[in-house]
Design a protein around this motif. Structure first.
Motif, PDB file in Angstrom:
ATOM      1  N   VAL A   1       0.867  -1.196   0.000  1.00 42.54           N
ATOM      2  CA  VAL A   1       0.000   0.000   0.000  1.00 42.54           C
ATOM      3  C   VAL A   1       0.890   1.228   0.000  1.00 42.54           C
ATOM      4  O   VAL A   1       1.299   1.687   1.061  1.00 42.54           O
ATOM      5  CB  VAL A   1      -0.919   0.025   1.240  1.00 42.54           C
ATOM      6  CG1 VAL A   1      -1.880   1.193   1.148  1.00 42.54           C
ATOM      7  CG2 VAL A   1      -1.673  -1.292   1.379  1.00 42.54           C
ATOM      8  N   PRO A   2       1.209   1.776  -1.146  1.00 40.90           N
ATOM      9  CA  PRO A   2       2.158   2.874  -1.145  1.00 40.90           C
ATOM     10  C   PRO A   2       1.577   4.206  -0.665  1.00 40.90           C
ATOM     11  O   PRO A   2       2.289   4.982  -0.064  1.00 40.90           O
ATOM     12  CB  PRO A   2       2.624   2.959  -2.586  1.00 40.90           C
ATOM     13  CG  PRO A   2       1.538   2.328  -3.380  1.00 40.90           C
ATOM     14  CD  PRO A   2       0.816   1.373  -2.490  1.00 40.90           C
ATOM     15  N   ARG A   3       0.283   4.454  -0.916  1.00 39.82           N
ATOM     16  CA  ARG A   3      -0.273   5.755  -0.529  1.00 39.82           C
ATOM     17  C   ARG A   3      -1.266   5.578   0.600  1.00 39.82           C
ATOM     18  O   ARG A   3      -2.093   4.677   0.573  1.00 39.82           O
ATOM     19  CB  ARG A   3      -1.026   6.370  -1.703  1.00 39.82           C
ATOM     20  CG  ARG A   3      -0.124   6.941  -2.744  1.00 39.82           C
ATOM     21  CD  ARG A   3      -0.991   7.469  -3.834  1.00 39.82           C
ATOM     22  NE  ARG A   3      -0.254   8.379  -4.669  1.00 39.82           N
ATOM     23  CZ  ARG A   3      -0.823   9.370  -5.360  1.00 39.82           C
ATOM     24  NH1 ARG A   3      -2.121   9.557  -5.303  1.00 39.82           N
ATOM     25  NH2 ARG A   3      -0.085  10.158  -6.098  1.00 39.82           N
ATOM     26  N   LEU A   4      -1.183   6.480   1.580  1.00 41.13           N
ATOM     27  CA  LEU A   4      -2.182   6.394   2.636  1.00 41.13           C
ATOM     28  C   LEU A   4      -2.540   7.761   3.179  1.00 41.13           C
ATOM     29  O   LEU A   4      -1.735   8.693   3.149  1.00 41.13           O
ATOM     30  CB  LEU A   4      -1.775   5.422   3.747  1.00 41.13           C
ATOM     31  CG  LEU A   4      -0.547   5.638   4.578  1.00 41.13           C
ATOM     32  CD1 LEU A   4      -0.628   4.763   5.817  1.00 41.13           C
ATOM     33  CD2 LEU A   4       0.694   5.230   3.794  1.00 41.13           C
ATOM     34  N   VAL A   5      -3.785   7.836   3.633  1.00 39.82           N
ATOM     35  CA  VAL A   5      -4.282   9.044   4.299  1.00 39.82           C
ATOM     36  C   VAL A   5      -4.350   8.730   5.784  1.00 39.82           C
ATOM     37  O   VAL A   5      -4.985   7.750   6.185  1.00 39.82           O
ATOM     38  CB  VAL A   5      -5.684   9.432   3.782  1.00 39.82           C
ATOM     39  CG1 VAL A   5      -6.241  10.605   4.584  1.00 39.82           C
ATOM     40  CG2 VAL A   5      -5.629   9.777   2.303  1.00 39.82           C
ATOM     41  N   LEU A   6      -3.680   9.542   6.586  1.00 41.76           N
ATOM     42  CA  LEU A   6      -3.735   9.386   8.039  1.00 41.76           C
ATOM     43  C   LEU A   6      -4.690  10.418   8.614  1.00 41.76           C
ATOM     44  O   LEU A   6      -4.607  11.609   8.285  1.00 41.76           O
ATOM     45  CB  LEU A   6      -2.344   9.571   8.657  1.00 41.76           C
ATOM     46  CG  LEU A   6      -1.257   8.592   8.220  1.00 41.76           C
ATOM     47  CD1 LEU A   6       0.024   8.846   9.007  1.00 41.76           C
ATOM     48  CD2 LEU A   6      -1.709   7.143   8.395  1.00 41.76           C
ATOM     49  N   LEU A   7      -5.596   9.957   9.469  1.00 35.42           N
ATOM     50  CA  LEU A   7      -6.602  10.834  10.081  1.00 35.42           C
ATOM     51  C   LEU A   7      -6.407  10.860  11.596  1.00 35.42           C
ATOM     52  O   LEU A   7      -7.076  10.143  12.327  1.00 35.42           O
ATOM     53  CB  LEU A   7      -8.008  10.330   9.750  1.00 35.42           C
ATOM     54  CG  LEU A   7      -8.388  10.272   8.271  1.00 35.42           C
ATOM     55  CD1 LEU A   7      -9.761   9.626   8.089  1.00 35.42           C
ATOM     56  CD2 LEU A   7      -8.385  11.672   7.663  1.00 35.42           C
TER      57      LEU A   7
END
Ligand SMILES: [Zn+2]
Length: 433
Positions: free
Chosen positions: A1-7
């Motif tokens: 999973v190369p791209r991620l959004v952290l919330l």
């Protein structure tokens, strides 16, 4: 999973704290890149995994501007104020003889990564080669400073060492060599001048312990006091050595010729007169302030509160350091984190936002690293740390809550070793729906 959004609940860096902001990251093997940062509703990517981080504040990886990783195995050591610095130094010297230096440095690397640190200035007092190798094998950015001693006629041996280290210096290495005359009471003016010359001409990183105690000023200004007694007891108070002392009003001004243009990292500077401030600022020096070390040795009681705010107001770069594990409270010693020094400063002085750059970009500047890697700017990010805010007052701003918490920092990137996946990779492998 190369791209991620952290919330997370909030993000905070040297530019301030932003509640409700999210990060869009690209995690490609050993490199972490910020693609975007902003309010949650504006940060998204169709192919990105989303990871919720409830009750967490995210900050960039930290910089430790003054460490002694080789002493880590000695553990926290109570300071006996009545016995004094001399007895403490004797203890450290004797304990160091029994030390497995490489194992101790390796443990220091582990505790640094556990403390959210991604870059550090390490004073290698035991085994320079082992320190360099172990840091090269770690994910840390580092300068490893060779520690130099020599007063009076003993300066010539130190100068030989200066020359050999300068020959081995590679300015482009991720782990660079540096030079550290130990302190004005243990290294003479010829050593300081030679080190400053290499810094100016070839960009060698340079560091020293400076203006740490009242005893140091008494020695520098009057050639008297407990440090003179220490040198006498060690047989080092020769006429040549004694000639260095009693000639300058303060330790900072004793180095007036050596400071400008050399990029010094000056550990402590607990003792700072008004006249010292413009000299430090104009020299472009960094003060590596170690609040827990200062408290451990009771320096504020002898010298008054540390003048880090006056230094910053005068234009001096001030970063935070942990110093060695010996001076850390036992319940904080399983990690080597300047976040704990920031927390002490918050409790004792109320300092808040000013501590974020002192933990990140100001330390990066001291180590001559790209400051943008220590902010949430688009582009490469040196490291990422979460802080658990649960149990703190939700009415306060998230950074204040992080400072009032005792929760250990949670390093998300880089990984604790080169082989292990970073915590961020583990989070990315099981994203939220
Ligand atoms: Zn130190």
């Amino acid at each position: 999973v190369p791209r991620l959004v952290l919330l997370p609940d909030a993000i905070a860096d040297a530019q301030g704290t932003r509640p409700g902001h999210a990060l869009l990251l690209d995690l490609d093997g050993r490199a972490l890149t910020v693609l975007g940062a902003g309010p949650r509703e504006h940060v998204s990517a169709p192919d990105a995994a989303t990871v919720r981080l409830p009750d967490r504040l995210l900050i960039p990886g930290l910089v430790n501007a003054h460490a002694h990783l080789d002493l880590t195995a000695l553990g926290p050591t109570p300071y006996d104020r009545d016995a004094g610095f001399h007895a403490w130094l004797d203890h450290v010297r004797a304990a160091r003889e029994t030390l497995d230096a490489p194992a101790s440095v390796a443990e220091g690397v582990r505790r640094s990564l556990g403390g959210g640190v991604v870059a550090l200035a390490d004073i290698a007092g035991s085994d320079l080669t082992a320190s360099i190798q172990l840091l090269r094998d770690s994910p840390l950015d580092a300068v490893v400073f060779a520690e130099l001693f020599g007063l009076g006629e003993r300066q010539s041996a130190a100068l030989t060492r200066v020359a050999s280290i300068a020959d081995a210096f590679d300015p482009d290495a991720r782990v660079r060599l540096g030079l550290q005359p130990h302190a004005p009471y243990s290294a003479g003016p010829t050593v300081y001048a030679a080190v400053a010359l290499h810094a100016r001409e070839r960009g060698l990183p340079v560091s020293t312990h400076l203006a740490e105690s009242r005893a140091e000023r008494t020695l520098v200004a009057a050639a008297e006091g407990p440090l003179r007694g220490l040198l006498e007891s060690l047989g080092l108070w020769t006429p040549e050595a004694a000639a260095h002392f009693g000639r300058h009003p303060s330790p900072v001004r004793a180095l007036a010729d050596d400071l400008p243009g050399a990029g010094w990292i000056l550990a402590h500077v607990n003792d700072c007169a008004d006249e010292d401030l413009p000299l430090l600022a104009e020299a472009g020096a960094t003060v590596a302030y170690c609040p827990r070390a200062s408290a451990y040795f009771h320096h504020p009681e002898d010298l008054g509160p540390h003048r880090f705010r006056d230094m910053l107001d005068a234009g001096v770069n001030v970063a935070l350091g942990t110093d060695s594990v010996l001076n850390l409270p036992p319940d904080q010693a399983d990690r080597l984190s300047p976040l704990d020094d920031a927390r002490l400063l918050h409790r004792t002085t109320g300092a808040g936002d000013v501590l974020l750059p002192m933990l990140t970009t100001r330390g990066a500047r001291a180590l001559r690293l790209d400051e943008a890697r220590f902010r949430f700017d688009p582009g490469p990010l040196a490291g990422l740390v979460a802080i658990d805010l649960s149990g703190t007052d939700p009415a306060l701003d998230p950074w204040t809550r992080a400072l009032r918490s005792d929760a250990p920092p949670e390093p998300l990137f880089p990984a604790p070793t080169r082989d292990a996946p970073a915590a961020l990779q583990r989070l990315a492998a099981r994203p939220d729906a």
